[in-house]
Write an enzyme that holds these catalytic residues in place. Structure first.
Site, PDB file in Angstrom:
ATOM      1  N   ASP A 173      -6.774  -6.055  -1.465  1.00  0.00           N
ATOM      2  CA  ASP A 173      -7.445  -4.783  -1.782  1.00  0.00           C
ATOM      3  C   ASP A 173      -8.461  -4.944  -2.922  1.00  0.00           C
ATOM      4  O   ASP A 173      -9.563  -4.398  -2.858  1.00  0.00           O
ATOM      5  CB  ASP A 173      -6.425  -3.710  -2.184  1.00  0.00           C
ATOM      6  CG  ASP A 173      -5.677  -3.128  -0.986  1.00  0.00           C
ATOM      7  OD1 ASP A 173      -6.197  -3.189   0.141  1.00  0.00           O
ATOM      8  OD2 ASP A 173      -4.560  -2.603  -1.190  1.00  0.00           O
ATOM      9  N   LYS A 186       4.115  -1.326  -0.003  1.00  0.00           N
ATOM     10  CA  LYS A 186       3.452  -2.487  -0.610  1.00  0.00           C
ATOM     11  C   LYS A 186       4.308  -3.162  -1.693  1.00  0.00           C
ATOM     12  O   LYS A 186       4.182  -4.355  -1.921  1.00  0.00           O
ATOM     13  CB  LYS A 186       2.089  -2.080  -1.187  1.00  0.00           C
ATOM     14  CG  LYS A 186       1.049  -1.791  -0.117  1.00  0.00           C
ATOM     15  CD  LYS A 186      -0.311  -1.491  -0.723  1.00  0.00           C
ATOM     16  CE  LYS A 186      -1.298  -1.097   0.365  1.00  0.00           C
ATOM     17  NZ  LYS A 186      -2.637  -0.807  -0.134  1.00  0.00           N
TER      18      LYS A 186
HETATM   19  P1  NAP Z   1      -0.369   5.394  -4.842  1.00  0.00           P
HETATM   20  O1  NAP Z   1       0.070   4.114  -5.424  1.00  0.00           O
HETATM   21  O2  NAP Z   1       0.640   6.327  -4.246  1.00  0.00           O
HETATM   22  O3  NAP Z   1      -1.177   6.188  -6.007  1.00  0.00           O
HETATM   23  C1  NAP Z   1      -1.598   7.523  -5.804  1.00  0.00           C
HETATM   24  C2  NAP Z   1      -2.527   7.975  -6.945  1.00  0.00           C
HETATM   25  O4  NAP Z   1      -2.999   9.295  -6.614  1.00  0.00           O
HETATM   26  C3  NAP Z   1      -1.847   8.080  -8.314  1.00  0.00           C
HETATM   27  O5  NAP Z   1      -2.794   7.881  -9.320  1.00  0.00           O
HETATM   28  C4  NAP Z   1      -1.410   9.570  -8.303  1.00  0.00           C
HETATM   29  O6  NAP Z   1      -1.258  10.130  -9.594  1.00  0.00           O
HETATM   30  C5  NAP Z   1      -2.590  10.219  -7.635  1.00  0.00           C
HETATM   31  N1  NAP Z   1      -2.243  11.496  -7.016  1.00  0.00           N
HETATM   32  C6  NAP Z   1      -1.521  11.685  -5.876  1.00  0.00           C
HETATM   33  N2  NAP Z   1      -1.411  13.006  -5.618  1.00  0.00           N
HETATM   34  C7  NAP Z   1      -2.068  13.652  -6.620  1.00  0.00           C
HETATM   35  C8  NAP Z   1      -2.316  15.027  -6.927  1.00  0.00           C
HETATM   36  N3  NAP Z   1      -1.839  16.031  -6.154  1.00  0.00           N
HETATM   37  N4  NAP Z   1      -3.045  15.332  -8.042  1.00  0.00           N
HETATM   38  C9  NAP Z   1      -3.532  14.342  -8.826  1.00  0.00           C
HETATM   39  N5  NAP Z   1      -3.334  13.011  -8.602  1.00  0.00           N
HETATM   40  C10 NAP Z   1      -2.606  12.683  -7.506  1.00  0.00           C
HETATM   41  O7  NAP Z   1      -1.448   5.186  -3.685  1.00  0.00           O
HETATM   42  P2  NAP Z   1      -2.481   3.961  -3.501  1.00  0.00           P
HETATM   43  O8  NAP Z   1      -1.863   2.922  -2.647  1.00  0.00           O
HETATM   44  O9  NAP Z   1      -3.017   3.597  -4.830  1.00  0.00           O
HETATM   45  O10 NAP Z   1      -3.609   4.659  -2.600  1.00  0.00           O
HETATM   46  C11 NAP Z   1      -4.430   5.667  -3.132  1.00  0.00           C
HETATM   47  C12 NAP Z   1      -5.547   6.037  -2.159  1.00  0.00           C
HETATM   48  O11 NAP Z   1      -6.345   4.907  -1.880  1.00  0.00           O
HETATM   49  C13 NAP Z   1      -5.057   6.543  -0.801  1.00  0.00           C
HETATM   50  O12 NAP Z   1      -5.893   7.600  -0.438  1.00  0.00           O
HETATM   51  C14 NAP Z   1      -5.288   5.363   0.130  1.00  0.00           C
HETATM   52  O13 NAP Z   1      -5.539   5.789   1.447  1.00  0.00           O
HETATM   53  C15 NAP Z   1      -6.538   4.744  -0.478  1.00  0.00           C
HETATM   54  N6  NAP Z   1      -6.694   3.292  -0.184  1.00  0.00           N
HETATM   55  C16 NAP Z   1      -7.827   2.899   0.454  1.00  0.00           C
HETATM   56  C17 NAP Z   1      -8.007   1.538   0.745  1.00  0.00           C
HETATM   57  C18 NAP Z   1      -9.250   1.080   1.490  1.00  0.00           C
HETATM   58  O14 NAP Z   1      -9.232  -0.023   2.042  1.00  0.00           O
HETATM   59  N7  NAP Z   1     -10.323   1.836   1.494  1.00  0.00           N
HETATM   60  C19 NAP Z   1      -7.032   0.582   0.380  1.00  0.00           C
HETATM   61  C20 NAP Z   1      -5.894   1.038  -0.312  1.00  0.00           C
HETATM   62  C21 NAP Z   1      -5.737   2.407  -0.591  1.00  0.00           C
HETATM   63  P3  NAP Z   1       0.178  10.114 -10.364  1.00  0.00           P
HETATM   64  O15 NAP Z   1       0.321   8.738 -10.952  1.00  0.00           O
HETATM   65  O16 NAP Z   1       0.045  11.170 -11.374  1.00  0.00           O
HETATM   66  O17 NAP Z   1       1.221  10.408  -9.300  1.00  0.00           O
END
Ligand code: NAP
Length: 271
Positions: free
Chosen positions: A101, A65
């Site tokens: 989003d 992204k």
């Molecule tokens: P991202 O930018 O990679 O952010 C990941 C987040 O999760 C960060 O806050 C990270 O914390 C945390 N995290 C990851 N592994 C962790 C762990 N083991 N323990 C604690 N915290 C952890 O990802 P994103 O794009 O924001 O997406 C996040 C989620 O939203 C995904 O599951 C994705 O599938 C979902 N999503 C859903 C939609 C929908 O349409 N429903 C749309 C977009 C995303 P740190 O900063 O500490 O690494």
């Protein structure tokens, strides 16, 4: 025939082709939507090739992204403020980047909850999705919003208002009962971490609305625990439908039937 796609890695699990192709079929459009796996090592060559093809637009998902941005001509609205693009539109051979989003989430929330200016919201997570949701909620409501994240520095960096706070996980756990809405945006709860919780729900109040943006699993452990404590819950399906519907409108000018999109996803998930 118009061509659309979603790019990401991995991409085989994506349900975007299901919702978009169902709409295309229902509206009898001469179009097709594909899932394209992009090799991160060959990102430059593969995006260059995609732009040279006759594609009319594409969605972008994890982990590209941000990485897509230098390849686009114009970045609009939320995509600019949170530096993340999930929808690309080709117009007169110029490439426009949007982020649907935040509005997708907001519309899903509005379906079940009317935000009051005195509401306090907690967002768990500080990644791309969290940032989009936080900025959209700031723009469209007067609620105070705290953010907690494993890496607290990331939560601090995304705040735009002095009344909002970045909290450690322990602080958020202790203050949980203060919030009218809790939004879980981390990847904790996906299949690989399905037995984990991003934080303890011990102090959750049954009056709190608990939302998780994950929709596969359909009910994360986080939502299950919240539901068992009497809280109202919402999973990420309506956000997914919402972001897809807004992308579809950017490409075709048509506001699609969300019920149909939801049916298509539920059908695919039940298989
Ligand atoms: P991202 O930018 O990679 O952010 C990941 C987040 O999760 C960060 O806050 C990270 O914390 C945390 N995290 C990851 N592994 C962790 C762990 N083991 N323990 C604690 N915290 C952890 O990802 P994103 O794009 O924001 O997406 C996040 C989620 O939203 C995904 O599951 C994705 O599938 C979902 N999503 C859903 C939609 C929908 O349409 N429903 C749309 C977009 C995303 P740190 O900063 O500490 O690494």
């Amino acid at each position: 025939m118009k061509k659309y796609a979603v790019i990401g890695n991995p991409i085989h699990h994506s349900l975007s082709p299901i919702i978009h192709n169902r709409l295309i079929q229902e509206l009898s459009l001469d179009a097709h939507y594909d899932a394209i796996q992009i090799d991160p090592e060959r990102f430059d060559a593969e995006i260059t090739r995609l732009k040279q093809s006759d594609i009319s637009g594409f969605n972008v998902t994890v982990p590209f992204k941000e990485r897509i941005i230098p390849y686009l001509d114009e970045i609009h609205g939320l995509a600019k403020s949170c530096y993340a693009v999930n929808t690309v539109v080709r117009e007169n051979n110029r490439w426009h980047g949007y982020n649907t989003d935040g509005d997708g989430y907001f519309e899903a929330l509005m379906d079940i909850y009317k935000i009051h200016p005195n509401d306090k919201i907690l967002i768990i997570g500080a990644g791309g999705a969290s940032k989009g949701i936080y900025l959209t909620l700031k723009k469209r409501s007067l609620a105070r919003i705290d953010v907690t994240n494993r890496t607290i520095q990331r939560a601090k960096e995304m705040l735009i208002s002095r009344e909002d706070s970045a909290l450690s996980i322990a602080e958020a756990e202790a203050r949980l009962s203060e919030y009218s809405i809790i939004i879980q945006t981390t990847s904790i709860g996906l299949i690989e971490t399905k037995d984990q919780l991003p934080l303890s729900l011990k102090n959750l109040s049954a009056d709190t609305l608990v939302s998780d943006i994950i929709y596969n699993p359909f009910e994360t452990r986080f939502l299950k625990v919240a539901r068992e404590k009497g809280a109202k819950t919402q999973n990420g399906l309506s956000m997914f439908i919402g972001q897809g519907a807004l992308a579809f409108k950017y490409w075709t000018g048509i506001t699609p039937d969300r019920k149909l999109m939801k049916e298509a996803v539920l059908e695919a998930l039940s298989k």
